[in-house]
Motif scaffolding. Sequence first.
Motif, PDB file in Angstrom:
ATOM      1  N   ILE A  11       0.872  -1.140   0.018  1.00 44.69           N
ATOM      2  CA  ILE A  11      -0.015   0.088   0.006  1.00 44.69           C
ATOM      3  C   ILE A  11       0.751   1.210  -0.088  1.00 44.69           C
ATOM      4  O   ILE A  11       0.494   2.226   0.869  1.00 44.69           O
ATOM      5  CB  ILE A  11      -0.866   0.289   1.370  1.00 44.69           C
ATOM      6  CG1 ILE A  11      -1.401  -1.284   1.508  1.00 44.69           C
ATOM      7  CG2 ILE A  11      -2.191   1.020   0.730  1.00 44.69           C
ATOM      8  CD1 ILE A  11      -2.597  -1.211   2.722  1.00 44.69           C
ATOM      9  N   LEU A  12       1.590   1.452  -1.059  1.00 37.68           N
ATOM     10  CA  LEU A  12       2.724   2.518  -0.911  1.00 37.68           C
ATOM     11  C   LEU A  12       3.308   2.938   0.020  1.00 37.68           C
ATOM     12  O   LEU A  12       3.399   3.853   0.490  1.00 37.68           O
ATOM     13  CB  LEU A  12       1.820   3.529  -1.588  1.00 37.68           C
ATOM     14  CG  LEU A  12       1.140   3.596  -3.043  1.00 37.68           C
ATOM     15  CD1 LEU A  12       0.439   4.741  -3.316  1.00 37.68           C
ATOM     16  CD2 LEU A  12       2.112   3.315  -4.046  1.00 37.68           C
ATOM     17  N   MET A  13       4.039   1.876   0.796  1.00 42.54           N
ATOM     18  CA  MET A  13       4.926   1.941   1.950  1.00 42.54           C
ATOM     19  C   MET A  13       4.253   2.289   3.098  1.00 42.54           C
ATOM     20  O   MET A  13       4.711   3.157   4.095  1.00 42.54           O
ATOM     21  CB  MET A  13       5.989   2.866   1.770  1.00 42.54           C
ATOM     22  CG  MET A  13       6.989   2.701   0.509  1.00 42.54           C
ATOM     23  SD  MET A  13       8.105   3.895   0.147  1.00 42.54           S
ATOM     24  CE  MET A  13       7.083   5.497  -0.027  1.00 42.54           C
ATOM     25  N   ILE A  14       2.853   2.047   3.299  1.00 46.03           N
ATOM     26  CA  ILE A  14       1.835   2.381   4.366  1.00 46.03           C
ATOM     27  C   ILE A  14       2.184   1.452   5.787  1.00 46.03           C
ATOM     28  O   ILE A  14       1.709   1.754   6.794  1.00 46.03           O
ATOM     29  CB  ILE A  14       0.639   2.446   3.932  1.00 46.03           C
ATOM     30  CG1 ILE A  14      -0.186   1.358   3.728  1.00 46.03           C
ATOM     31  CG2 ILE A  14       0.364   3.728   3.085  1.00 46.03           C
ATOM     32  CD1 ILE A  14      -1.489   1.293   3.328  1.00 46.03           C
ATOM     33  N   ALA A  15       2.554   0.155   5.262  1.00 47.83           N
ATOM     34  CA  ALA A  15       2.765  -0.831   6.406  1.00 47.83           C
ATOM     35  C   ALA A  15       4.140  -0.723   6.986  1.00 47.83           C
ATOM     36  O   ALA A  15       5.189  -0.347   6.128  1.00 47.83           O
ATOM     37  CB  ALA A  15       2.314  -1.999   5.787  1.00 47.83           C
ATOM     38  N   PHE A  87      -4.400   8.042  -4.009  1.00 43.97           N
ATOM     39  CA  PHE A  87      -4.745   7.345  -2.793  1.00 43.97           C
ATOM     40  C   PHE A  87      -4.129   7.900  -1.436  1.00 43.97           C
ATOM     41  O   PHE A  87      -2.785   8.026  -1.699  1.00 43.97           O
ATOM     42  CB  PHE A  87      -4.185   5.955  -3.157  1.00 43.97           C
ATOM     43  CG  PHE A  87      -4.344   4.847  -2.318  1.00 43.97           C
ATOM     44  CD1 PHE A  87      -5.619   4.000  -2.384  1.00 43.97           C
ATOM     45  CD2 PHE A  87      -3.276   4.299  -1.543  1.00 43.97           C
ATOM     46  CE1 PHE A  87      -5.641   3.075  -1.527  1.00 43.97           C
ATOM     47  CE2 PHE A  87      -3.221   3.168  -0.608  1.00 43.97           C
ATOM     48  CZ  PHE A  87      -4.585   2.586  -0.555  1.00 43.97           C
ATOM     49  N   GLY A  88      -4.912   7.869  -0.741  1.00 46.36           N
ATOM     50  CA  GLY A  88      -4.462   8.529   0.596  1.00 46.36           C
ATOM     51  C   GLY A  88      -4.826  10.151   0.630  1.00 46.36           C
ATOM     52  O   GLY A  88      -4.319  10.752   1.548  1.00 46.36           O
ATOM     53  N   PRO A 231       2.667   7.491   5.732  1.00 45.42           N
ATOM     54  CA  PRO A 231       3.161   7.256   4.236  1.00 45.42           C
ATOM     55  C   PRO A 231       4.492   8.339   3.925  1.00 45.42           C
ATOM     56  O   PRO A 231       5.122   7.934   3.130  1.00 45.42           O
ATOM     57  CB  PRO A 231       1.876   7.522   3.648  1.00 45.42           C
ATOM     58  CG  PRO A 231       0.691   7.293   4.546  1.00 45.42           C
ATOM     59  CD  PRO A 231       1.353   7.680   5.634  1.00 45.42           C
ATOM     60  N   ASN A 232       4.370   9.254   4.486  1.00 45.00           N
ATOM     61  CA  ASN A 232       5.243  10.607   4.322  1.00 45.00           C
ATOM     62  C   ASN A 232       5.904  10.946   5.364  1.00 45.00           C
ATOM     63  O   ASN A 232       5.200  11.431   6.299  1.00 45.00           O
ATOM     64  CB  ASN A 232       4.673  11.507   3.388  1.00 45.00           C
ATOM     65  CG  ASN A 232       4.314  11.042   2.036  1.00 45.00           C
ATOM     66  OD1 ASN A 232       5.266  10.713   1.041  1.00 45.00           O
ATOM     67  ND2 ASN A 232       3.099  11.028   1.717  1.00 45.00           N
ATOM     68  N   GLY A 266      -1.481  11.083   8.462  1.00 46.68           N
ATOM     69  CA  GLY A 266      -2.104   9.968   9.110  1.00 46.68           C
ATOM     70  C   GLY A 266      -1.310   8.771   8.781  1.00 46.68           C
ATOM     71  O   GLY A 266      -0.245   8.872   8.392  1.00 46.68           O
ATOM     72  N   ALA A 267      -1.984   7.502   8.894  1.00 44.84           N
ATOM     73  CA  ALA A 267      -1.700   6.405   8.519  1.00 44.84           C
ATOM     74  C   ALA A 267      -2.666   5.140   8.086  1.00 44.84           C
ATOM     75  O   ALA A 267      -3.655   5.469   8.866  1.00 44.84           O
ATOM     76  CB  ALA A 267      -0.609   5.802   9.695  1.00 44.84           C
ATOM     77  N   TRP A 268      -2.637   4.357   7.208  1.00 49.96           N
ATOM     78  CA  TRP A 268      -3.286   3.158   7.111  1.00 49.96           C
ATOM     79  C   TRP A 268      -3.178   2.141   8.291  1.00 49.96           C
ATOM     80  O   TRP A 268      -2.340   2.076   8.770  1.00 49.96           O
ATOM     81  CB  TRP A 268      -2.898   2.834   5.642  1.00 49.96           C
ATOM     82  CG  TRP A 268      -3.093   3.528   4.519  1.00 49.96           C
ATOM     83  CD1 TRP A 268      -2.308   4.455   3.779  1.00 49.96           C
ATOM     84  CD2 TRP A 268      -4.420   4.014   3.762  1.00 49.96           C
ATOM     85  NE1 TRP A 268      -2.651   4.994   2.852  1.00 49.96           N
ATOM     86  CE2 TRP A 268      -4.114   4.861   2.569  1.00 49.96           C
ATOM     87  CE3 TRP A 268      -5.765   3.276   3.880  1.00 49.96           C
ATOM     88  CZ2 TRP A 268      -4.994   5.246   1.744  1.00 49.96           C
ATOM     89  CZ3 TRP A 268      -6.730   3.769   3.059  1.00 49.96           C
ATOM     90  CH2 TRP A 268      -6.265   4.669   2.133  1.00 49.96           C
TER      91      TRP A 268
END
Length: 352
Positions: A11-15, A87-88, A231-232, A266-268
Amino acid sequence: MRTLSILALSILMIAGQAFGQKLKTENTAKMNTTETVEHYTFQLGDKVTRQKVSFKNRYGIRLSGDLYLPKNMGTKTLSALAISGPFGAVKEQSSGLYANQMAERGFITLAFDPSYTGESSGEPRNIASPEINTEDFSAAVDFLGLQKNVDRNKIGIIGICGFGGFALNAVAVDKRVKAVATTSMYDIPRVSSKGYYDKTTLEERTKMLELLSIQRWKDAETGAPKYGAKPNKDTLAGDEPQFVKEYFDYYKTPRGFHPRSINSNGAWANTSAISLMNMPILTYLKEISPRPILLIAGENAHSRYMSEDVYEMASEPKELLIIPNAVHVDLYDKVNIIPFDKLETFFKQHLK
């Protein structure tokens, strides 16, 4: 491009690493839904009005949107566009900018927050789902088709970044949509499952799914999902890949920052990766035909290959437009680079 680990890719480096202090679901919900943050990353056009709207998808989740209308449209019925992504992101960012620009060109446009994010409902917060996020587009089409000033036979979709992939999936099954365009298209399930350029090994994928499977028990024990790293990052070390620096330049600076945006603030939920890794969304891509597809990507975008692959897989009519010198995030907000005239021509030609 260097190969990133499956943990970073999901998920685009979200985990990844959890926050130092566990995020509480209720706090995340407050941050994303109950606070009133009337902040847009772009200026509303002089020829456009904007109004807040809401509508439900078929899962009962209430989606929050902004409806953009051309001023002085009178009683005419117009073509309409449903727009979401990246996304996000949230509707006050890129999708709203696109909606504003296309409304200036005579379309009724709806920019909306996907389920579980932004001002839309859904608990727990910050969940991604390939099925529900596809459904969100069809729910937006439901809403547009009920508006008296919309010609329901002239509805199209624009998907940005990760919601470009979900847009294509929605149009494949939703035959009410007459045309679809994507910009900086990302196939989130593909990159989550296989990594960039499909370089994730079966061993890496299996390990990631084993960790996520155990995480489900942990979430069940605590009664709330665990959230991954932002994510960032808030600051950069300077040795990150170029595309990471480009994401930072959009989401973490005044250029594109928004408090409700997962990518900004935020964060997933980690377990969002499970369904994304298991449900390819472009299986029925060819069934979009005979309705047209327009794919727009930057020449220097790290995601360019995904639009090119979709172009090769899709049936006619289809068009791939490569923007010279542009990177992925240039197509988020740089109005002098985004080919809005081309989007106008495309939809006016095919929504008739």
